[in-house]
Every structure is written in structure tokens, then in C-alpha cells.
Design an enzyme around this catalytic site. Structure first.
Site, PDB file in Angstrom:
ATOM      1  N   CYS A   2      38.928 -13.361  42.156  1.00  0.00           N
ATOM      2  CA  CYS A   2      37.841 -13.390  41.175  1.00  0.00           C
ATOM      3  C   CYS A   2      36.716 -12.373  41.448  1.00  0.00           C
ATOM      4  CB  CYS A   2      37.214 -14.764  41.083  1.00  0.00           C
ATOM      5  SG  CYS A   2      38.358 -16.027  40.577  1.00  0.00           S
ATOM      6  N   ARG A  27      40.611  -6.297  43.290  1.00  0.00           N
ATOM      7  CA  ARG A  27      40.538  -7.577  44.000  1.00  0.00           C
ATOM      8  C   ARG A  27      41.682  -8.508  43.597  1.00  0.00           C
ATOM      9  NH1 ARG A  27      35.363  -8.653  45.996  1.00  0.00           N
ATOM     10  NH2 ARG A  27      35.550 -10.876  45.650  1.00  0.00           N
ATOM     11  N   TRP A  72      41.277 -14.933  39.051  1.00  0.00           N
ATOM     12  CA  TRP A  72      42.528 -15.078  39.808  1.00  0.00           C
ATOM     13  C   TRP A  72      42.744 -16.586  39.889  1.00  0.00           C
ATOM     14  CZ3 TRP A  72      44.496 -17.163  44.371  1.00  0.00           C
ATOM     15  CH2 TRP A  72      45.703 -16.607  44.822  1.00  0.00           C
ATOM     16  N   ASN A  96      33.024 -17.518  41.338  1.00  0.00           N
ATOM     17  CA  ASN A  96      34.039 -17.117  42.314  1.00  0.00           C
ATOM     18  C   ASN A  96      33.959 -18.119  43.457  1.00  0.00           C
ATOM     19  OD1 ASN A  96      35.750 -15.863  44.116  1.00  0.00           O
ATOM     20  ND2 ASN A  96      34.301 -14.255  44.672  1.00  0.00           N
ATOM     21  N   GLY A  97      35.095 -18.718  43.797  1.00  0.00           N
ATOM     22  CA  GLY A  97      35.116 -19.703  44.875  1.00  0.00           C
ATOM     23  C   GLY A  97      35.823 -20.964  44.423  1.00  0.00           C
ATOM     24  N   GLU A 459      54.857  -6.397  60.041  1.00  0.00           N
ATOM     25  CA  GLU A 459      54.009  -5.678  59.093  1.00  0.00           C
ATOM     26  C   GLU A 459      54.865  -4.863  58.115  1.00  0.00           C
ATOM     27  OE1 GLU A 459      51.235  -5.778  57.940  1.00  0.00           O
ATOM     28  OE2 GLU A 459      50.807  -3.825  57.059  1.00  0.00           O
ATOM     29  N   LYS A 463      54.882  -5.342  54.057  1.00  0.00           N
ATOM     30  CA  LYS A 463      54.578  -4.230  53.147  1.00  0.00           C
ATOM     31  C   LYS A 463      55.659  -4.124  52.085  1.00  0.00           C
ATOM     32  CE  LYS A 463      51.506  -3.540  53.722  1.00  0.00           C
ATOM     33  NZ  LYS A 463      50.237  -3.836  54.321  1.00  0.00           N
ATOM     34  N   GLU A 466      55.723  -7.401  49.633  1.00  0.00           N
ATOM     35  CA  GLU A 466      54.585  -7.646  48.743  1.00  0.00           C
ATOM     36  C   GLU A 466      54.517  -6.645  47.594  1.00  0.00           C
ATOM     37  OE1 GLU A 466      50.638  -7.281  50.451  1.00  0.00           O
ATOM     38  OE2 GLU A 466      51.315  -5.729  51.801  1.00  0.00           O
ATOM     39  N   HIS A 482      70.294 -17.788  67.226  1.00  0.00           N
ATOM     40  CA  HIS A 482      69.966 -19.211  67.205  1.00  0.00           C
ATOM     41  C   HIS A 482      69.925 -19.751  65.779  1.00  0.00           C
ATOM     42  CE1 HIS A 482      69.346 -19.138  71.475  1.00  0.00           C
ATOM     43  NE2 HIS A 482      68.692 -17.997  71.316  1.00  0.00           N
ATOM     44  N   LYS A 581      42.987  -8.638  46.595  1.00  0.00           N
ATOM     45  CA  LYS A 581      42.589  -7.803  47.738  1.00  0.00           C
ATOM     46  C   LYS A 581      41.666  -8.566  48.678  1.00  0.00           C
ATOM     47  CE  LYS A 581      42.227  -3.804  49.916  1.00  0.00           C
ATOM     48  NZ  LYS A 581      43.388  -3.458  50.756  1.00  0.00           N
TER      49      LYS A 581
HETATM   50  C1  F6R Z   1      48.698  -7.081  53.002  1.00  0.00           C
HETATM   51  C2  F6R Z   1      47.266  -7.338  53.009  1.00  0.00           C
HETATM   52  C3  F6R Z   1      46.823  -8.714  53.344  1.00  0.00           C
HETATM   53  C4  F6R Z   1      45.486  -8.689  54.112  1.00  0.00           C
HETATM   54  C5  F6R Z   1      44.976 -10.137  54.298  1.00  0.00           C
HETATM   55  C6  F6R Z   1      43.688 -10.176  55.090  1.00  0.00           C
HETATM   56  O1  F6R Z   1      48.967  -5.750  52.707  1.00  0.00           O
HETATM   57  O2  F6R Z   1      46.469  -6.490  52.735  1.00  0.00           O
HETATM   58  O3  F6R Z   1      47.795  -9.429  54.045  1.00  0.00           O
HETATM   59  O4  F6R Z   1      45.681  -8.073  55.340  1.00  0.00           O
HETATM   60  O5  F6R Z   1      44.784 -10.732  53.047  1.00  0.00           O
HETATM   61  O6  F6R Z   1      42.682  -9.493  54.422  1.00  0.00           O
HETATM   62  P1  F6R Z   1      41.387  -9.003  55.180  1.00  0.00           P
HETATM   63  O7  F6R Z   1      41.820  -7.960  56.156  1.00  0.00           O
HETATM   64  O8  F6R Z   1      40.480  -8.485  54.115  1.00  0.00           O
HETATM   65  O9  F6R Z   1      40.825 -10.210  55.893  1.00  0.00           O
END
Ligand code: F6R
Length: 586
Positions: A2, A27, A72, A96-97, A459, A463, A466, A482, A581
Site C-alpha cells: 500500500c 511498492r 495491496w 497503509n497497515g 537467493e 530470484k 519470484e 534423505h 517492495k
Molecule cells: C526478494 C526481495 C525480498 C526482500 C524482503 C525484505 O527479491 O526483495 O525478499 O528482500 O522482502 O525486504 P527488506 O530488505 O526491505 O527488509
């Protein structure tokens, strides 16, 4: 997650709100809306989907005050009714929240004759404020009292149809800033929303209420006016432009050599490493973070334990906050966060502080909540990261942790910092298109690795999944037999990461096990390891660097590969479905 924008001033608010919402798109959102006041009436426009849908639905109009929102979905489906702004009685708001006790409040209000159109907690907040306002026509007093009724987190922007000169705001645990300009004043979830108009801002703290008019911003704490410091946002507008790149993610991948070089110049070349906190005095470090930041923390664990000789425990923040903690004054809690607003990570910082232990933030966004609440902060200075999937901020989180480990180790054999930007510059120019085409056809894919290679694999897998929506799992290579090895069938792509020399043979044995069961193995490894060709079907070879810095270069081909796969599959790379984001709710 949001986004909020609001404006009161001399200009037409409507284009300002739409521009602001566009800047908050990164976001993550699924619907958007605005409300403005015209002849003492509230006009509201809302649309599902992209802001473009909202923009094209607007007729030419003019107003000097309004609020806007990207939603969102948390409570209730993605539809126009649940979309903000919500109006109940005299109150129109964006939120937002999460109002955690909204069901209780809703029942109370239903008994008092209120009806609800949407499924949202935000409409309940609007109704509750309206209910309080009906008892006491002093809006400032009413907003100040919200903290006694609302549980959870909220940033609220509010307008009233009969007060067309005032925009109200309050917050608790959700971000909200106030922008100040000579042509009017703003509220926003984040600075990019208003940077076109101003870089002067002030930070609203928890439980404060702000009243904005076109010439003035008054902030109250418990109804007493307080003086807030006006801050300047240090920002380069070009940073947020895509330039020649097709996507922000690609741009940000390509920015990595530059931001890494800047970090190294600051701390290593200019000998500022002493300015970083010395971790020697701690017996144990707890790292808390979410998603990619958690993966960066895992890499930090291996590096700090190996090179710095301090025990490190890494936990997903949403788990850490609800578990029994074993921490004392010899423990340091490190919170890693790009946005500095991630609700779970922020909650961990607060818990750690309740225990009285030292807290350190590794943060990108300056003056964000985590940066403000920790005892000590290291800014990674990655610049603005717009793509939802992090690349450059993740890399700088890892670099920060590697630098902290180096500071503990004082081992010159691990000082290849000057080589790092050169190797990165070479790596970001590579493409893996043929391999990406093969992966793009898969429904499932696996990553394997041991120790630090396992952390890198986690990681790389995140990537890929997602942004390309391919189901991807990571296994610690030794754990495969296992159970999970039963998933391996003919042609299944397994990406194996082998960079850690001391245990390379162990992972190679696991690779042979999956190959024997028909897997198509893509090996990511270092030149010096010289792994024989019977161990892989395809290979990505990376130049050597000291062990401390290996994770920083190994991830780059895998970021590019994920990007290329998502592009072949036609995905919305910078804004993957369902993602935000900045995850400001728990
Ligand atoms: C994946 C990604 C997320 C963030 C996570 C934490 O590409 O960007 O997994 O790493 O949401 O976000 P921050 O770093 O803003 O706390």
C-alpha cells in the site's frame, strides 16, 4: 505494499496524486484510487489493476486537496469496493497497515447502526473515526485519541468534505513522511512520490498527528504542537530513470559494479573501516531479516563465523519475533533490510531493545524506521532500488557483512576488494540466453549447494521463482538423499553451486547422485576448482577471488539467468504478481 499520497496547496491535486501513485507503483499494488474535495463534496475514483486504468477513467477536473492510494490486498478481495479511499460519514481516508482489532470495532459499530460496504479493516477505521467525530466535533482530539482504540499498524491520510483547506495524517508503525514546498504540502509513504515537487520533508513519528494546509504543517503530540526538524532528501533524479534498460531489474544488476566500488572506496581505500562497528566485544550475533535480506544474513553467518570467529545465528524475522530468545548483553542483534520498513524485521529490533541488547541495522533507505530505531546503522548506499526483486541492495548487504568479517579477521589474504568491481563489471555483461530458454520451459527446478554455496543457492532460487513463476527449490546437497532426491527424474534441471574448495568433493558426490538419476546439471563454479566434465551438462565458470568475496560474484550469473528466464516467459519482471517492495504488514 500500500502506498499513500496526499496534497493540499495551490496546484491541481489530481495530476499530483496520479504522478505520486505512479512513483509508488514499485511498492506493489493491485488497485488504486483517489479522492478530492470539490464544492465541499468528496469525489472518489477507484479502479482495479494498473494506475493507467484509473488515470484514463478520470475526467478533467480541478481541486486543491486530495488523497490517493495504491492497495495491496490484505483484508478482502481485489475489487473496487475494497479499494481505497473509503468514505464513512464525514471521514474519507487512505490507510497503509493493518488494524488488528477491526472485527471487534466493526461489531461495536454495527451495534451503533453503521453499515459496511467493503471487507476492509480500513473502512472500519474510517467509520470509527466518524463515530468519534460525531461525539466530539474536534477532529484533532479525535485523531489523537485513535491510538487508544486502534491496535496494529496504520498510516492514515484523511480529508473531510467540509474542510477543504486541511489534510490530516497520523501514523503508528507504518511509514509516512510529510513533504514541504512553497506551493503546498504533501503526505506520502515514501519520498519518490513527491520528489518532483520537493526534497524537503519531515518525519512523522508514532502517535503524532499532522495537520497540513497549503502554507503550513503543524504536528501535534498528545495535542501539544511540537517542532519537527526539516530534512533534505539527498537524491539524484537520474537514479530512478530506467535509461536505456528495458527493466529496472536489469539496470540495477548493471549498477552493481559501481555501487560496490563506491562502498569499497569509502571503507577500504579511504580507510574508514574503523568507522564500522567492531563486533569483537560480542559472544554471539543474531541476524534477523526477511527474504533476500535473510539470505544475505546467511552468507554473513558463514563469513563472520569462518573469518571472525563469532557464533552467528540467522533467523527469519517473522519467526524470531515469536520465539524464546537466548540473548544477553554480549549478544548483538543485526537487522538487515533494504527498505528499513519491513514490519517483522522492525518488530525484532524492538524486541531486542526490550531485552536491552545492542542492535545494528544494515539498511538502504535513509531515515527509515529500522534505521531510526537501531542503536547503530550502516547505510549500504545502494541508491534507489525500484525493481521488486532486489539485486544491488542484496549484494551490498552481503558486502557489508563481508567487510565486517574482514574487519574481525584482519587477514590480508582475504583482501581482494580492489578486484571485485573489475570482476563484477565483466560478469554483468554476460548472457545465458540458451540456458535460459531451456529453463523457461520447466515447471520445477532445483538448486543445490553446501555451506555458503547453499546460502547463495537459496537467493538464486528465490530470484528465479519470484520473477519467472517457475517452482524452484533449494536443497543442502547433503540432505538430498534423505527424501528430496525422489523428485529427480530424467531431464530435471539441477543447478549446483560449487565454490567452496574444502567441501567441493562432497558436493560433487551429490551431483553425481542426481546425474545418475537423469538430472541435467548446470554447474556454477570457480575456474581454479577445475571440475571435470563428467560432473555437469553445462557449466558457468567464474574468475577466482579470495574466499571471503566469492559469494559476491557467484550470484551475478544467477541474477542474470533469472532475469532472462522471466523475460522469455513474458513476466512482469519489475513488478511480479502478488509482491510488494516494502512489506509493511506482518
Ligand atoms: C526478494 C526481495 C525480498 C526482500 C524482503 C525484505 O527479491 O526483495 O525478499 O528482500 O522482502 O525486504 P527488506 O530488505 O526491505 O527488509
Amino acid at each position: 505494499m500500500c502506498g499513500i499520497i496526499g496534497y493540499v496547496g495551490n496546484k491541481n491535486a489530481i495530476p499530483i496524486l496520479i504522478e505520486g501513485l505512479k512513483k509508488l507503483e514499485y511498492r506493489g499494488y493491485d488497485s488504486a484510487g483517489i479522492a478530492y474535495i470539490k464544492n465541499q463534496k468528496i469525489i472518489t475514483k477507484k479502479k482495479k489493476g494498473k494506475i493507467k486504468n484509473l488515470e484514463t477513467s478520470l475526467e478533467d477536473d480541478n481541486s486543491n486537496i486530495g488523497i490517493g492510494h495504491t492497495r495491496w490486498a490484505t483484508h478482502g478481495k481485489v475489487n473496487v469496493t475494497n479499494c481505497h479511499p473509503h468514505t464513512v460519514g464525514d471521514i474519507t481516508l487512505v490507510h497503509n497497515g493493518i488494524i488488528e482489532n477491526y472485527e471487534k470495532l466493526k461489531n461495536e459499530l454495527l451495534n451503533k447502526g453503521y453499515n459496511f460496504k467493503s471487507d476492509t479493516d480500513s473502512e472500519v477505521a474510517a467509520a470509527y473515526i466518524d463515530y468519534l467525530y460525531k461525539q466530539d466535533k474536534d477532529i484533532l482530539k479525535v485523531l489523537n485519541s485513535c491510538k487508544n482504540y486502534f491496535k496494529g499498524s496504520y498510516a492514515l491520510g484523511i480529508i473531510l468534505h467540509d474542510k477543504d483547506d486541511s489534510l490530516y495524517a497520523l501514523r503508528k508503525d507504518s511509514p509516512l513522511i510529510i513533504g514541504i514546498s512553497k506551493d503546498g504540502n504533501f503526505i506520502a509513504s515514501d519520498m519518490p512520490a513527491i520528489l518532483k515537487y520537493t526534497n524537503s520533508y519531515l518525519l512523522l513519528d508514532n502517535d503524532e498527528v499532522a495537520v497540513l494546509t497549503k502554507n503550513n504543517v503543524l504536528v501535534y503530540n498528545n495535542l501539544k504542537p511540537i517542532t519537527k526538524k526539516t530534512l533534505t532528501f539527498d537524491y539524484n533524479e537520474e537514479e530512478s530513470l530506467k535509461d536505456e534498460y528495458e527493466h529496472y531489474m536489469l539496470k540495477e544488476i548493471n549498477e552493481q559494479p559501481k555501487v560496490v566500488k563506491e562502498f569499497i572506496t569509502k571503507y577500504i581505500d579511504n580507510k574508514q573501516i574503523d568507522k564500522l562497528p567492531n563486533l569483537k566485544k560480542y559472544n554471539k550475533i543474531d541476524i534477523v531479516a526477511c527474504g533476500s535480506a535473510y539470505h544475505a544474513g546467511l552468507i554473513g553467518k558463514y563469513l563472520i563465523e569462518e573469518f571472525g570467529n563469532i557464533e552467528v545465528n540467522v533467523e527469519i524475522a517473522s519467526e524470531y519475533r515469536y520465539k524464546k530468545l537466548f540473548i544477553d548483553n554480549k549478544t548483538l542483534v543485526i537487522a538487515i533490510s533494504q527498505s528499513g520498513e519491513t514490519a517483522d524485521t522492525l518488530a525484532c529490533v524492538r524486541i531486542a531493545k526490550e531485552y536491552g541488547v545492542d542492535t545494528l541495522g544494515i539498511v538502504n533507505v535513509v531515515a527509515s524506521s529500522i534505521a531510526r530505531e537501531v542503536d547503530n546503522v550502516i547505510y549500504i548506499n545502494a541508491g534507489c532500488e525500484i525493481a521488486v526483486a532486489t539485486t544491488k541492495a542484496y549484494l551490498l548487504q552481503v558486502l557489508t557483512l563481508a567487510t565486517l568479517a574482514y574487519n574481525l579477521a584482519h587477514d590480508d589474504k582475504q583482501n581482494d576488494f580492489s578486484k571485485l568491481p573489475i570482476i563484477l563489471s565483466k560478469l554483468v555483461k554476460q548472457n545465458y540466453y540458451d540456458l535460459a530458454k531451456k529453463i523457461a520451459k520447466q515447471e520445477h527446478i532445483f538448486f543445490i549447494g553446501r555451506n555458503i554455496d547453499y546460502a547463495i543457492a537459496l537467493e538464486a532460487s528465490l530470484k528465479l521463482k519470484e520473477i519467472s513463476y517457475i517452482h524452484s527449490e533449494t536443497y543442502a546437497a547433503g540432505e538430498l538423499k534423505h527424501g528430496s532426491i525422489s523428485l529427480i527424474d530424467k531431464g530435471r534441471i539441477v543447478i549446483a553451486i560449487v565454490t567452496k574448495k574444502s567441501i567441493a568433493d562432497k558436493t560433487i558426490s551429490n551431483i553425481k547422485e542426481v546425474k545418475a538419476r537423469g538430472a541435467y546439471v548446470v554447474l556454477v563454479t570457480l575456474k581454479s576448482l577445475n571440475i571435470t566434465s563428467d560432473c555437469y551438462d553445462e557449466i558457468i565458470v567464474i574468475d577466482d577471488i579470495c574466499e571471503l568475496l566469492v559469494p559476491l560474484i557467484t550470484i551475478i550469473p544467477l541474477q542474470i539467468l533469472a532475469y532472462e528466464v522471466a523475460k522469455i516467459r513474458g513476466c512482469d519482471i519489475d513488478k511480479p504478481r502478488n509482491l510488494a517492495k516494502s512489506v509493511t504488514v506482518e
